[in-house]
Design an enzyme around this catalytic site. Sequence first.
Site, mmCIF file in Angstrom:
data_model
loop_
_atom_site.group_PDB
_atom_site.id
_atom_site.type_symbol
_atom_site.label_atom_id
_atom_site.label_comp_id
_atom_site.label_asym_id
_atom_site.label_seq_id
_atom_site.Cartn_x
_atom_site.Cartn_y
_atom_site.Cartn_z
ATOM 1 N N MET A 36 -13.034 5.039 5.894
ATOM 2 C CA MET A 36 -14.003 5.728 5.041
ATOM 3 C C MET A 36 -13.981 5.112 3.636
ATOM 4 O O MET A 36 -14.462 5.714 2.678
ATOM 5 C CB MET A 36 -13.693 7.215 4.981
ATOM 6 C CG MET A 36 -13.794 7.869 6.369
ATOM 7 S SD MET A 36 -14.135 9.629 6.323
ATOM 8 C CE MET A 36 -12.725 10.234 5.439
ATOM 9 N N ALA A 38 -12.344 3.458 0.031
ATOM 10 C CA ALA A 38 -11.257 3.761 -0.914
ATOM 11 C C ALA A 38 -9.954 3.209 -0.336
ATOM 12 O O ALA A 38 -8.947 3.903 -0.211
ATOM 13 C CB ALA A 38 -11.157 5.259 -1.192
ATOM 14 N N HIS A 40 -6.534 1.340 0.676
ATOM 15 C CA HIS A 40 -5.224 1.112 0.084
ATOM 16 C C HIS A 40 -4.418 0.252 1.043
ATOM 17 O O HIS A 40 -4.929 -0.167 2.108
ATOM 18 C CB HIS A 40 -4.529 2.447 -0.216
ATOM 19 C CG HIS A 40 -4.516 3.393 0.957
ATOM 20 N ND1 HIS A 40 -3.814 3.136 2.105
ATOM 21 C CD2 HIS A 40 -5.167 4.571 1.167
ATOM 22 C CE1 HIS A 40 -3.985 4.112 2.958
ATOM 23 N NE2 HIS A 40 -4.828 5.002 2.421
ATOM 24 N N GLY A 42 -2.272 0.854 3.188
ATOM 25 C CA GLY A 42 -2.221 1.348 4.569
ATOM 26 C C GLY A 42 -3.392 0.792 5.377
ATOM 27 O O GLY A 42 -3.229 0.356 6.526
ATOM 28 N N HIS A 43 -4.597 0.796 4.781
ATOM 29 C CA HIS A 43 -5.758 0.208 5.468
ATOM 30 C C HIS A 43 -5.584 -1.302 5.626
ATOM 31 O O HIS A 43 -5.938 -1.875 6.665
ATOM 32 C CB HIS A 43 -7.044 0.458 4.657
ATOM 33 C CG HIS A 43 -7.431 1.892 4.526
ATOM 34 N ND1 HIS A 43 -7.361 2.583 3.342
ATOM 35 C CD2 HIS A 43 -7.900 2.771 5.434
ATOM 36 C CE1 HIS A 43 -7.780 3.815 3.519
ATOM 37 N NE2 HIS A 43 -8.121 3.968 4.781
ATOM 38 N N GLN A 70 -17.577 14.810 9.922
ATOM 39 C CA GLN A 70 -16.183 15.248 10.037
ATOM 40 C C GLN A 70 -15.726 16.074 8.841
ATOM 41 O O GLN A 70 -14.549 16.396 8.722
ATOM 42 C CB GLN A 70 -15.254 14.063 10.294
ATOM 43 C CG GLN A 70 -15.143 13.056 9.166
ATOM 44 C CD GLN A 70 -14.390 11.812 9.610
ATOM 45 O OE1 GLN A 70 -14.922 10.969 10.322
ATOM 46 N NE2 GLN A 70 -13.139 11.686 9.192
ATOM 47 N N ARG A 207 -6.673 10.221 -0.547
ATOM 48 C CA ARG A 207 -6.750 11.488 -1.284
ATOM 49 C C ARG A 207 -5.629 11.631 -2.321
ATOM 50 O O ARG A 207 -5.648 12.584 -3.104
ATOM 51 C CB ARG A 207 -6.726 12.665 -0.316
ATOM 52 C CG ARG A 207 -8.005 12.772 0.515
ATOM 53 C CD ARG A 207 -8.086 14.088 1.273
ATOM 54 N NE ARG A 207 -9.418 14.321 1.805
ATOM 55 C CZ ARG A 207 -9.780 14.077 3.077
ATOM 56 N NH1 ARG A 207 -8.918 13.592 3.928
ATOM 57 N NH2 ARG A 207 -11.023 14.322 3.470
HETATM 58 O O1 PAF Z 1 -9.388 7.865 9.602
HETATM 59 C C1 PAF Z 1 -10.494 7.776 9.023
HETATM 60 O O2 PAF Z 1 -10.621 7.210 7.922
HETATM 61 C C2 PAF Z 1 -11.714 8.372 9.677
HETATM 62 O O3 PAF Z 1 -11.424 9.561 10.335
HETATM 63 C C3 PAF Z 1 -12.436 7.389 10.631
HETATM 64 C C4 PAF Z 1 -11.554 7.008 11.798
HETATM 65 C C5 PAF Z 1 -12.843 6.149 9.853
HETATM 66 C C6 PAF Z 1 -13.695 8.041 11.191
HETATM 67 O O4 PAF Z 1 -14.573 8.387 10.171
#
Ligand code: PAF
Length: 316
Positions: A36, A38, A40, A42-43, A70, A207
């Site tokens: 989503m 932003a 960091h 971890g991503h 979501q 967050r």
């Molecule tokens: O983990 C997330 O950032 C979200 O839940 C995802 C998997 C990108 C789905 O919107």
Amino acid sequence: MTHASHYAAPVLARTREELAAALACDAAPRAVVMTMGALHQGHFDLVAEAARRVGPDGTVVVTIFVNPLQFAAGEDLDTYPRSLEADVVGISATLAREDGTPAVGRLVVFAPTPEVMYPDGEPSVRLDPGPAATVLEGRTRPTHFAGVLQVVLTLMHLTQPRWALFGRKDAQQLAVVSAMVRDLAVPVEIVPVDIRREPDGLAMSSRNVYLSAEQRQQALALSRALGAGREAAAAGADAAGVRAAALEVLAAAPGVEVDYVAVVDPLSFTERAGAGLGLAPAGGEAAVATRGEVLLAVAARLGTTRLIDNTLLTLG
Ligand code: PAF
């Protein structure tokens, strides 16, 4: 031919057509990292693992989309941090080798708007994420996992990867997505990636930027609680003992409002500590686990910010 010579600069696709064009005739191994934004470290760990999977000629697709489905009313959809330019810079840097050459053949970033993702408005066909989505996170956020699955499956269809990478930080999301892929025979391999922590132990999260300096310190109680659970397990505690040790730390922490401390099966989310959290297990007495792998999961509020964390533990 060096890899640098056949590397295309990151392709930023904003529409389904641009994404399809970017992936057309691309027979290279492909992995997707869904985010989503932003982003960091971890991503970036997910991106790095995606690069390892696809190899030097492969394609990494990163999707960046704050998925309205979501978020429930009153949650942080509108204020969720958005930083597309910095995200693309960070992804590209992650995929650069030390000598500046790229570690993969192609990088495609798909950053759609809600209208692109859901061109006909609210989708009429929905997915039921099943029982594991009704407890813990699903109890606080009853529509959350259905929204996650809706976007994850749609993105899998649009990007057609061999691998999709998900962080262990969202352990319940990982379990629900894995169950979807298994039950609907989706031809994608789910690759879990370990939680990335700050040096002081706080699990990285987009967050975390919401926390004040004081809350940032108080938030360390989550990882300390997991540490207490791990120590209890190492000392021979059963699941109930592990939960009690973690709860003691979290309940005593100033500024922290405990949402749950649970010990569950990492796949089915059935209860393991006999605390009425997780799904009721078929086994009754067997609910209190003395052996095997379990997930110790915690959630807590610091002011208006809700944080989650977890660790896998082996009992016995
Ligand atoms: O983990 C997330 O950032 C979200 O839940 C995802 C998997 C990108 C789905 O919107």
